[in-house]
Design a protein around this motif. Structure first.
Motif, PDB file in Angstrom:
ATOM      1  N   LEU A  85      -3.489  13.038  28.779  1.00  0.00           N
ATOM      2  CA  LEU A  85      -2.040  12.783  28.787  1.00  0.00           C
ATOM      3  C   LEU A  85      -1.426  13.180  27.444  1.00  0.00           C
ATOM      4  O   LEU A  85      -0.374  13.834  27.392  1.00  0.00           O
ATOM      5  CB  LEU A  85      -1.751  11.304  29.080  1.00  0.00           C
ATOM      6  N   ALA A  86      -2.092  12.782  26.364  1.00  0.00           N
ATOM      7  CA  ALA A  86      -1.569  13.111  25.034  1.00  0.00           C
ATOM      8  C   ALA A  86      -1.544  14.625  24.823  1.00  0.00           C
ATOM      9  O   ALA A  86      -0.600  15.172  24.247  1.00  0.00           O
ATOM     10  CB  ALA A  86      -2.405  12.441  23.945  1.00  0.00           C
ATOM     11  N   ALA A  87      -2.586  15.306  25.320  1.00  0.00           N
ATOM     12  CA  ALA A  87      -2.623  16.761  25.176  1.00  0.00           C
ATOM     13  C   ALA A  87      -1.488  17.385  25.987  1.00  0.00           C
ATOM     14  O   ALA A  87      -0.778  18.270  25.504  1.00  0.00           O
ATOM     15  CB  ALA A  87      -3.975  17.298  25.634  1.00  0.00           C
ATOM     16  N   GLU A 109       0.164  15.379  13.652  1.00  0.00           N
ATOM     17  CA  GLU A 109       1.609  15.507  13.500  1.00  0.00           C
ATOM     18  C   GLU A 109       2.024  16.978  13.452  1.00  0.00           C
ATOM     19  O   GLU A 109       3.036  17.371  14.016  1.00  0.00           O
ATOM     20  CB  GLU A 109       2.065  14.814  12.211  1.00  0.00           C
ATOM     21  N   ARG A 110       1.215  17.770  12.778  1.00  0.00           N
ATOM     22  CA  ARG A 110       1.570  19.174  12.628  1.00  0.00           C
ATOM     23  C   ARG A 110       1.490  19.928  13.955  1.00  0.00           C
ATOM     24  O   ARG A 110       2.363  20.713  14.280  1.00  0.00           O
ATOM     25  CB  ARG A 110       0.637  19.836  11.614  1.00  0.00           C
ATOM     26  N   TYR A 111       0.445  19.651  14.715  1.00  0.00           N
ATOM     27  CA  TYR A 111       0.238  20.435  15.934  1.00  0.00           C
ATOM     28  C   TYR A 111       0.561  19.662  17.215  1.00  0.00           C
ATOM     29  O   TYR A 111       0.397  20.192  18.308  1.00  0.00           O
ATOM     30  CB  TYR A 111      -1.208  20.949  15.971  1.00  0.00           C
ATOM     31  N   ARG A 112       0.964  18.439  17.061  1.00  0.00           N
ATOM     32  CA  ARG A 112       1.241  17.606  18.229  1.00  0.00           C
ATOM     33  C   ARG A 112       0.085  17.623  19.223  1.00  0.00           C
ATOM     34  O   ARG A 112       0.247  17.920  20.405  1.00  0.00           O
ATOM     35  CB  ARG A 112       2.563  18.015  18.900  1.00  0.00           C
ATOM     36  N   VAL A 113      -1.082  17.268  18.725  1.00  0.00           N
ATOM     37  CA  VAL A 113      -2.249  17.117  19.597  1.00  0.00           C
ATOM     38  C   VAL A 113      -2.950  15.811  19.259  1.00  0.00           C
ATOM     39  O   VAL A 113      -2.839  15.324  18.135  1.00  0.00           O
ATOM     40  CB  VAL A 113      -3.333  18.204  19.388  1.00  0.00           C
TER      41      VAL A 113
END
Ligand SMILES: Cc1ncc(C[n+]2csc(CCOP(=O)(O)OP(=O)(O)O)c2C)c(N)n1
Ligand code: SF4
Ligand SMILES: [Mg+2]
Lengths: 387, 298, 189
Positions: free
Chosen positions: A100-102, A167-171
């Motif tokens: 879900l987070a991915a 935070e940088r890659y939103r993963v």
């Protein structure tokens, strides 16, 4: 940006890896933690529970790991940096929410203090058996980042790094600790807040009309808003378009999944992290990670003392895997030896990259303790036979 | 509570509801005669009169036909995983207490796979409004039995008839600590609208169960006609009993339906309890998050 | 200083873990050495003989577990029976005189004992037995300096009990120093 001094316990401490991880999270700006107790990770949340009332954080012990792993995502969309912490059985329960987070590009950190499995296994003893699970455990295709510390100091430093990368890659970023590192007490130096680099997600603050929640520039990472900002976002685990709306078409699926993969792939060179010693000119390179990188050292020294040319490549970031570097090395060395506290997981990646160019030798261990250096030494010697 | 004291708003504002919906996502996926849309209308009406700042209202759904509600609301909306809307909403609310967080999901989602989260959120008196659409079936996946499928009804996974006892959801919610518990049907639009409005105004865990027809997979299979027949059944068989003892409101297959507001009480919410506890224990040393502080000074 | 492996053993409630923690903290924070402490978890930690395992070295510590401890501090008979056979050849064994009868002691072991319980009782608190032992160990080994150990005691014991613990540390230290001066062999771990 620098860390908020309110959370930073500057100084030299003698603490275990679990506690160092908590301190790293606090220094990174994490202000929401949800967890469910499980050995050997519990000390992380215990310290968070102790510290959070004084640093503006909210800790909640949820009813299970499934709840914990999605409560953090709610908190992230409420504007927080958030993490959950667990070990083997709990990590298994969290898999759906890693996906879900991915899929929803929700930056968050999952800490897995690995213990020996499968199932309940050896709850109080170390292993590195969740490495493939961290990469592939949720269904479908996606990318994550996984980091493996080998000391309490690194539990501190790399937890901050884990938040920064997420935070940088939103993963989702996995901190793949193990029982030995989690419970080991060593000196941990916490710098002053102005020496701690903290990265925050890109935030959109442009006009509402033109906002498209999952539109990206060349870095393929969308900027984020939070609930309550007035943008009326929609976030779904369904395949979605750039607006965030469900789109059940094959083309939308292809486009989204491709971007989720590429988002990490195009930044792999920036994300991979490994430490090398005496790799140039080596006949054998030991590829290790986490606690195993420490047990490998006496073995490497012993081999060097016998006149063997042995190098050491320690993976700090395991996922994404430093394919390029391993491929390069495989063309230069006679063999690569891969000790790991599992029955052989990362060795498959090494074999894949080596593609037959050199001998690849696994040094498996079912976990419960760490390798005996002599077993790694024997594998180093054996790896050269017949090459 | 006597019926008269529970005044029903007789005038429902006739403002367009379009601004509350993501019209660019229409048409919706629900079948003709499905009750979910009716409940969404009531929810919108309740929001219209609630006085809430809509930029500060978030809807969280799980997975299912009802789970699609989040996607149609022109609010901050989150379509999460099956059964986990409540823990997601919990994180969202704790991150920013200023938000009014509404969970809108199905009976299977909230009480089967998500049952554990439901009871714990009620126990904690987590500051959430939970709207549960009880169509007595798993709609989305094709009509399998739910914990709410009555004994004697059939479902695709109980082709020989269901013999498992059902949950009495108002009783479950009350026993676990919900401070507001009501049940209505999709027929009772005015009562329902009013009830949702009350639930939205309530601090703590408020719970509204709504019986709604699933003509496609429940009514037809059980030879109960279509959506309209089911609505008529609700009309003819419901009994409004505000303040009824929740123990007595069990639902049977095509039996009498007790509806009404059953529980409306006060007890400290999770967020109040947490802040009061730390304030009392640590005074100035307690550092609440900025959002918490703002919420409490407001 | 090469790698030193230390095992501290006793029964639950004697402050075994704390004394190991203080020693490690002294070495790594106040003496600029490397220290790694491993706590025994699980079934092993539940029994009546509990232990703290510590490595102190001038070099970074790689292998994290102790293999053959060259220093052992034992405060109960059970800990003695269970752990003393692991002592490395020529290792130093420090025992609580009244709690441990050192029968069948190997000839290569260098053994010193102290009536730490009695000393602690004289100070008015039996509980500081572990700190007496710590002072004793500080004197009879080269693991950490006296100041480093005192500093670590100060920040590791409950607030308000520092003086008592210093007194306990000093008593143990003095006692150990006297034995050290009398010892036939002058090299210590
Ligand atoms: C983990 C998981 N298990 C199963 C499913 C399949 N599934 C999707 S919706 C649903 C049931 C929905 O029933 P309900 O919550 O009553 O909603 P309705 O469709 O009736 O509104 C199921 C089992 C899923 N999406 N995820
Ligand atoms: S299947 Fe049932 S619940 Fe789902 S949309 Fe159709 S009628 Fe509604
Ligand atoms: Mg349903």
């Amino acid at each position: 940006m620098h860390a908020d001094p309110i959370g930073v316990l500057t100084g030299a401490h003698f603490i275990d890896g679990d506690h160092a991880c908590s301190e790293g999270a606090i220094a990174a700006g994490c202000r929401f933690v949800a967890g469910y107790p499980i050995t050997p990770s519990t000390e992380v949340v215990e310290r968070i529970a102790e510290r959070f009332p004084f640093v503006g954080g909210v800790f909640i012990q949820m009813e299970d790991e499934i709840a914990s792993s999605i409560a953090i995502q709610g908190a992230v969309w409420g504007g927080k940096k958030a993490m959950t912490v667990t070990s083997g059985p709990g990590f298994s329960l969290m898999m759906e929410h890693i996906g879900l987070a991915a899929m929803t590009e929700t930056p968050c950190v999952f800490v897995d203090v690995q213990r020996a499995g499968p199932s309940t296994g050896l709850p109080t003893m170390p292993a590195q058996g969740d490495m493939m699970q961290a990469r592939w455990g949720s269904h479908g295709d996606y990318q994550i980042i996984a980091i493996v510390p080998n000391s309490p100091q690194e539990c501190f430093d790399l937890t901050i790094h884990a938040f920064n990368l997420s935070e940088r890659y939103r993963v989702p970023v996995m901190m793949m600790m193990d029982e030995c590192v989690g419970h080991m007490i060593e000196r941990v130096v916490i710098p002053s807040a102005d020496k701690i680099e903290v990265h925050n997600r890109k935030v959109y603050d442009g006009p509402k009309e033109s906002y498209r929640a999952f539109e990206t520039g060349r870095d393929l990472v969308p900027s984020m808003v939070k609930a309550g900002d007035g943008y009326r976002i929609h976030v779904t685990g369904l395949t979605h378009d750039e607006k965030g709306y469900p789109d059940m078409s094959v083309s939308a699926q292809g486009k989204l999944v491709q971007r989720l993969m590429d988002k990490i792939r195009i930044h792999t060179d920036d994300i991979v992290m490994y430490k090398e010693e005496d790799v140039e000119g080596a006949d054998v390179v030991v590829v290790s990670f986490g606690i195993t990188s420490r047990t490998a050292i006496p073995a490497i020294e012993q081999a060097k003392a016998k006149g063997l040319k042995v190098g050491h490549l320690r993976l700090v970031v395991v996922w994404p895997f430093p394919e390029k570097r391993i491929r390069e090395l495989a063309g230069k060395v006679k063999s690569i030896v891969v000790p790991e506290l599992n029955m052989g997981q990362i060795v498959y990646e090494v074999e894949r990259c080596a593609a037959g160019k050199c001998n690849v030798v696994s040094v498996p261990h079912a976990g419960g303790t760490v390798h005996q250096p002599k077993d790694i030494f024997a594998a180093i010697e054996k790896s050269l036979r017949g090459t | 509570m006597p019926e008269e004291l529970y005044d029903i708003e007789t005038t429902i504002p006739s403002n367009p509801i379009e601004e509350f919906l993501r019209m660019d996502r229409m048409p919706h996926i629900w079948c003709p005669g499905c009750g979910i849309g009716t409940t969404v209308n009531c929810f919108v009406r309740a929001l219209q009169t609630s006085g809430l700042d809509l930029d500060k209202v978030a809807v969280v759904s799980g997975i299912g036909c009802t789970g699609r509600v989040a996607g149609y609301m022109n609010l901050d909306s989150f379509h999460t995983t099956h059964g986990r809307a409540i823990p997601f909403a919990t994180g969202l609310k704790l991150a920013n207490p200023e938000l009014k967080v509404v969970v809108y999901s199905g009976d299977g989602d909230l009480t089967a796979i998500g049952g554990n989260h439901f009871i714990h959120a009620a126990r904690r008196n987590m500051d959430l409004t939970v709207i549960l659409i009880n169509n007595m079936i798993y709609g989305m996946t094709g009509g399998q039995a739910a914990p709410t499928t009555p004994v004697g009804a059939t479902a695709s996974t109980t082709p020989h008839g269901n013999f498992e006892e059902t949950f009495n959801l108002p009783f479950l919610a009350e026993s676990c600590g919900a401070v507001y518990v009501a049940r209505w049907t999709a027929h009772h639009v005015r009562h329902l609208t009013k009830s949702i409005k009350e639930a939205l105004a309530k601090k703590g865990f408020s719970f509204v169960e709504i019986l709604a027809p699933c003509p496609t997979l429940y009514s037809r299979r059980n030879k109960l006609g279509d959506g309209l027949d089911q609505m008529e059944f609700y009309r003819d068989n419901s009994e409004i009993k505000n303040g009824a003892d929740t123990k007595t409101v069990t639902l049977d297959f095509q039996g009498k339906i007790t509806v009404g507001k059953f529980v409306d009480k006060e007890r400290p919410t999770y967020i109040e309890a947490m802040n009061q506890h730390y304030q009392k224990k640590y005074g100035e040393r307690y550092v609440p998050s900025d959002e918490m502080r703002k919420h409490f000074h407001a | 200083m090469p790698r030193n492996e230390i095992k501290i053993g006793g029964f639950g409630g004697q402050g075994v873990i704390l004394s190991g923690y203080i020693l490690g903290r002294a070495a790594s924070i106040y003496d600029s050495k490397y220290a790694t402490m491993i706590q025994a978890f699980g079934p092993e930690a539940r029994g009546s003989a509990c232990s703290a395992q510590l490595i102190i070295s001038d070099e970074p510590i790689t292998y994290p577990y102790i293999v053959a401890p060259n220093v052992m501090v034992l405060m109960s008979q059970e800990a003695y029976s269970k752990f003393s056979p692991e002592l490395a050849p020529g290792g130093i064994l420090l025992t609580e005189e009244d709690l441990v009868a050192t029968h069948n002691l190997r000839a290569d072991v260098r053994h010193f004992s102290i009536p730490a319980t009695r000393i602690a009782e004289e100070l008015g608190k039996r509980l500081v037995l572990n700190i007496v032992m710590l002072g004793f160990a500080t004197a009879l080994t080269n693991l950490v300096g006296r100041d480093a150990a005192r500093n670590a005691v100060k920040v590791s014991v409950p607030k308000g009990t520092e003086e008592l613990n210093f007194a306990a540390f000093e008593k143990g230290y003095e006692y150990g120093l006297q034995l050290r001066e009398k010892a036939p062999e002058k090299t210590f771990a």
